[in-house]
Design an enzyme around this catalytic site. Structure first.
Site, PDB file in Angstrom:
ATOM      1  N   ARG A  13       0.814  -1.228   0.000  1.00  0.00           N
ATOM      2  CA  ARG A  13       0.000   0.000   0.000  1.00  0.00           C
ATOM      3  C   ARG A  13       0.846   1.276   0.000  1.00  0.00           C
ATOM      4  O   ARG A  13       0.456   2.296   0.568  1.00  0.00           O
ATOM      5  CB  ARG A  13      -0.931   0.042   1.215  1.00  0.00           C
ATOM      6  CG  ARG A  13      -2.111  -0.876   1.118  1.00  0.00           C
ATOM      7  CD  ARG A  13      -3.037  -0.472  -0.034  1.00  0.00           C
ATOM      8  NE  ARG A  13      -4.259  -1.240  -0.019  1.00  0.00           N
ATOM      9  CZ  ARG A  13      -4.359  -2.488  -0.482  1.00  0.00           C
ATOM     10  NH1 ARG A  13      -3.326  -3.083  -1.026  1.00  0.00           N
ATOM     11  NH2 ARG A  13      -5.513  -3.129  -0.426  1.00  0.00           N
ATOM     12  N   GLU A  54      -5.231   4.775   5.713  1.00  0.00           N
ATOM     13  CA  GLU A  54      -4.863   4.537   4.314  1.00  0.00           C
ATOM     14  C   GLU A  54      -5.220   5.693   3.380  1.00  0.00           C
ATOM     15  O   GLU A  54      -4.439   6.015   2.492  1.00  0.00           O
ATOM     16  CB  GLU A  54      -5.539   3.246   3.822  1.00  0.00           C
ATOM     17  CG  GLU A  54      -5.065   2.815   2.455  1.00  0.00           C
ATOM     18  CD  GLU A  54      -5.950   1.760   1.810  1.00  0.00           C
ATOM     19  OE1 GLU A  54      -7.011   2.114   1.266  1.00  0.00           O
ATOM     20  OE2 GLU A  54      -5.567   0.588   1.834  1.00  0.00           O
ATOM     21  N   SER A  79     -10.835   0.160   2.770  1.00  0.00           N
ATOM     22  CA  SER A  79     -10.162   0.010   4.065  1.00  0.00           C
ATOM     23  C   SER A  79      -9.738   1.386   4.568  1.00  0.00           C
ATOM     24  O   SER A  79      -9.086   2.135   3.836  1.00  0.00           O
ATOM     25  CB  SER A  79      -8.911  -0.855   3.921  1.00  0.00           C
ATOM     26  OG  SER A  79      -9.257  -2.130   3.428  1.00  0.00           O
TER      27      SER A  79
HETATM   28  N1  EPU Z   1     -11.716  -9.547   9.602  1.00  0.00           N
HETATM   29  C1  EPU Z   1     -12.392  -9.371  10.790  1.00  0.00           C
HETATM   30  N2  EPU Z   1     -13.501  -8.589  10.787  1.00  0.00           N
HETATM   31  C2  EPU Z   1     -13.955  -7.986   9.677  1.00  0.00           C
HETATM   32  C3  EPU Z   1     -13.277  -8.168   8.464  1.00  0.00           C
HETATM   33  C4  EPU Z   1     -12.146  -8.948   8.448  1.00  0.00           C
HETATM   34  O1  EPU Z   1     -12.014  -9.895  11.821  1.00  0.00           O
HETATM   35  O2  EPU Z   1     -14.978  -7.286   9.755  1.00  0.00           O
HETATM   36  C5  EPU Z   1     -10.512 -10.390   9.612  1.00  0.00           C
HETATM   37  C6  EPU Z   1     -10.797 -11.823   9.270  1.00  0.00           C
HETATM   38  O3  EPU Z   1      -9.960 -12.617  10.046  1.00  0.00           O
HETATM   39  C7  EPU Z   1     -10.403 -11.904   7.802  1.00  0.00           C
HETATM   40  C8  EPU Z   1      -9.235 -10.943   7.749  1.00  0.00           C
HETATM   41  O4  EPU Z   1      -9.621  -9.899   8.620  1.00  0.00           O
HETATM   42  O5  EPU Z   1     -10.006 -13.191   7.452  1.00  0.00           O
HETATM   43  C9  EPU Z   1      -8.934 -10.378   6.373  1.00  0.00           C
HETATM   44  O6  EPU Z   1     -10.099  -9.747   5.843  1.00  0.00           O
HETATM   45  P1  EPU Z   1     -10.238  -9.419   4.278  1.00  0.00           P
HETATM   46  O7  EPU Z   1      -9.923 -10.635   3.467  1.00  0.00           O
HETATM   47  O8  EPU Z   1     -11.555  -8.785   4.060  1.00  0.00           O
HETATM   48  O9  EPU Z   1      -9.069  -8.419   3.984  1.00  0.00           O
HETATM   49  P2  EPU Z   1      -8.550  -7.084   4.695  1.00  0.00           P
HETATM   50  O10 EPU Z   1      -7.176  -7.374   5.181  1.00  0.00           O
HETATM   51  O11 EPU Z   1      -9.517  -6.557   5.679  1.00  0.00           O
HETATM   52  C10 EPU Z   1      -7.422  -6.279   2.515  1.00  0.00           C
HETATM   53  C11 EPU Z   1      -7.289  -4.998   1.755  1.00  0.00           C
HETATM   54  C12 EPU Z   1      -8.536  -4.741   0.924  1.00  0.00           C
HETATM   55  C13 EPU Z   1      -8.731  -5.894  -0.042  1.00  0.00           C
HETATM   56  C14 EPU Z   1      -8.847  -7.189   0.772  1.00  0.00           C
HETATM   57  C15 EPU Z   1      -8.947  -8.418  -0.088  1.00  0.00           C
HETATM   58  C16 EPU Z   1      -5.822  -3.568   3.063  1.00  0.00           C
HETATM   59  C17 EPU Z   1      -5.724  -2.363   3.934  1.00  0.00           C
HETATM   60  N3  EPU Z   1      -7.049  -3.888   2.672  1.00  0.00           N
HETATM   61  O12 EPU Z   1      -8.468  -6.098   3.438  1.00  0.00           O
HETATM   62  O13 EPU Z   1      -8.319  -3.561   0.161  1.00  0.00           O
HETATM   63  O14 EPU Z   1      -9.893  -5.733  -0.827  1.00  0.00           O
HETATM   64  O15 EPU Z   1      -7.677  -7.340   1.600  1.00  0.00           O
HETATM   65  O16 EPU Z   1      -7.716  -8.710  -0.648  1.00  0.00           O
HETATM   66  O17 EPU Z   1      -4.817  -4.197   2.760  1.00  0.00           O
HETATM   67  C18 EPU Z   1      -8.571  -1.194   0.378  1.00  0.00           C
HETATM   68  O18 EPU Z   1      -7.336  -1.131   0.460  1.00  0.00           O
HETATM   69  O19 EPU Z   1      -9.275  -0.159   0.404  1.00  0.00           O
HETATM   70  C19 EPU Z   1      -9.200  -2.494   0.266  1.00  0.00           C
HETATM   71  C20 EPU Z   1     -10.526  -2.641   0.287  1.00  0.00           C
END
Ligand code: EPU
Length: 349
Positions: free
Chosen positions: A164, A341, A238
């Site tokens: 990022r 972010e 995010s």
């Molecule tokens: N989780 C929770 N609660 C929630 C959501 C997620 O506990 O409400 C935990 C779960 O354990 C889940 C883990 O977080 O397995 C990961 O969640 P997710 O796969 O949704 O990914 P993220 O890390 O929250 C990142 C990116 C997103 C991208 C997704 C999918 C960043 C800051 N965000 O989110 O990017 O779409 O992975 O690859 O790295 C963005 O940058 O704006 C964005 C949406």
């Protein structure tokens, strides 16, 4: 080039937040983009380059300078054997560009489907999702270097991509004019490596169009596809980046979590350099900020704890107060510092 006065920035951000801009220039060509930025710089006025407004938090007081809104278009394919370079103008909507790559059998960005914003913003924060990020395909970014006053090409090394982040982030030196991607000519996406996506597909390879459809469905379920009918999507995706901890800091966090809730562990993803990425969404929920937790007219998304949203009547002040509350809560509970972010204009956390 169109010149507008006293423009509500809330109409141009996915948060639906932000006060007025004194002056806004809409530019349709790269030449006009360069001319507009050069003129504003020469006048010494503050400048805000506006893309899709999908990663932007603007103060309620607005922006007391000139906004240059990028509307440039262009998508050119240079095929060479089994690879193809695609040169895309900064003002092209990213998701339209992805849809076109998928339709033309160009592999490499299909997992980045459904992401709002314009192409020019993608190298800045090295946009990523579902196992891909643009640093894997960007070979060159054409920029206006405002310090040197000339146009330059930044190759992948000069972009200094990280999670990022890039050399273009956090600096107002470069204005992106176009982005060149190197894609594979293939109807099939292979080497998929995101557990949630593989589970949904039931395979680690699939047609590009299938991957695109599945990614969009996954994103929609998390409120990450902009939809005026869904207040959870009135966000910047995010709000915080996922903290990347040293092995020691991660072990300390795990011990702290174990003390608080025996048997629990933070959602963790090892990086290739030995550090560990922890899920900020997980930390936020476990620190006591449930989905839907509100501050004034803004709240944590009801679908994903990492997205902060404007429920309709919110203000940037509400959003900043909510983000501060969450950051302080996560710090107090887990000793981890969350970093926002989006780009913040006229506000600070
Ligand atoms: N989780 C929770 N609660 C929630 C959501 C997620 O506990 O409400 C935990 C779960 O354990 C889940 C883990 O977080 O397995 C990961 O969640 P997710 O796969 O949704 O990914 P993220 O890390 O929250 C990142 C990116 C997103 C991208 C997704 C999918 C960043 C800051 N965000 O989110 O990017 O779409 O992975 O690859 O790295 C963005 O940058 O704006 C964005 C949406």
């Amino acid at each position: 080039m169109r010149e507008l006065r006293d423009v509500a920035l809330s109409d141009r951000t996915t948060f639906g937040l932000g006060g007025p801009a004194a002056r806004l220039l809409e530019v349709d060509t790269a030449e006009d983009l360069v001319r507009a930025v050069t003129e504003v710089d020469a006048s010494g006025e503050p400048l805000l380059v506006l893309g899709g407004g999908s990663n932007l938090v603007v103060a309620d007081a607005g922006f007391a300078g000139t906004v240059v809104a990028v509307r440039t278009r262009g998508f050119e394919v240079f095929a060479d054997g089994d690879r193809a370079d695609v040169e895309i103008a900064a003002g092209e909507p990213w998701d339209e560009a992805v849809a076109r790559c998928v339709a033309e059998g160009l592999a490499g960005v299909e997992c980045l489907s459904g992401i709002p914003g314009l192409v020019g913003a993608t190298p800045m924060q090295n946009v990523g999702a579902y196992g891909q990020d643009v640093s894997q395909t960007v070979v060159r970014v054409r920029v206006l270097d405002r310090e040197a006053g000339l146009e330059r090409d930044l190759d992948r090394d000069a972009c200094a991509f990280g999670y990022r982040t890039s050399a273009l982030k956090g600096s107002s030196r470069y204005v992106v004019l176009s982005v060149r991607l190197r894609l594979r000519r293939s109807r099939l996406a292979s080497g998929l490596r995101y557990a949630e996506l593989e589970r949904a597909l039931g395979a680690d390879e699939a047609p590009l169009a299938t991957v695109r459809d599945v990614v969009i469905a996954l994103r929609r379920a998390k409120g990450m596809v902009v939809d005026p009918a869904d207040a959870d999507t009135r966000s910047a995706g995010s709000f915080f980046v996922n903290p990347v901890l040293t092995a020691e800091a991660h072990a300390a966090l795990c011990a702290r979590v174990e003390r608080l809730t025996p048997g629990a562990a933070p959602a963790s993803f090892p990086e290739s350099d030995g550090r560990v990425k922890v899920s900020a969404g997980w930390l936020i929920e476990r620190a006591g900020f449930a989905k839907g937790h509100a501050h004034g007219g803004c709240s944590v998304s009801t679908k994903h704890a990492l997205a902060l949203t404007n429920r309709g009547q919110g203000t940037t002040a509400d959003l900043v107060a909510l983000a501060r509350e969450i950051r302080a809560g996560v710090r107090a509970t887990f000793g981890v510092e969350l970093v926002p972010e989006p780009v913040l204009v006229g506000v600070a956390l």
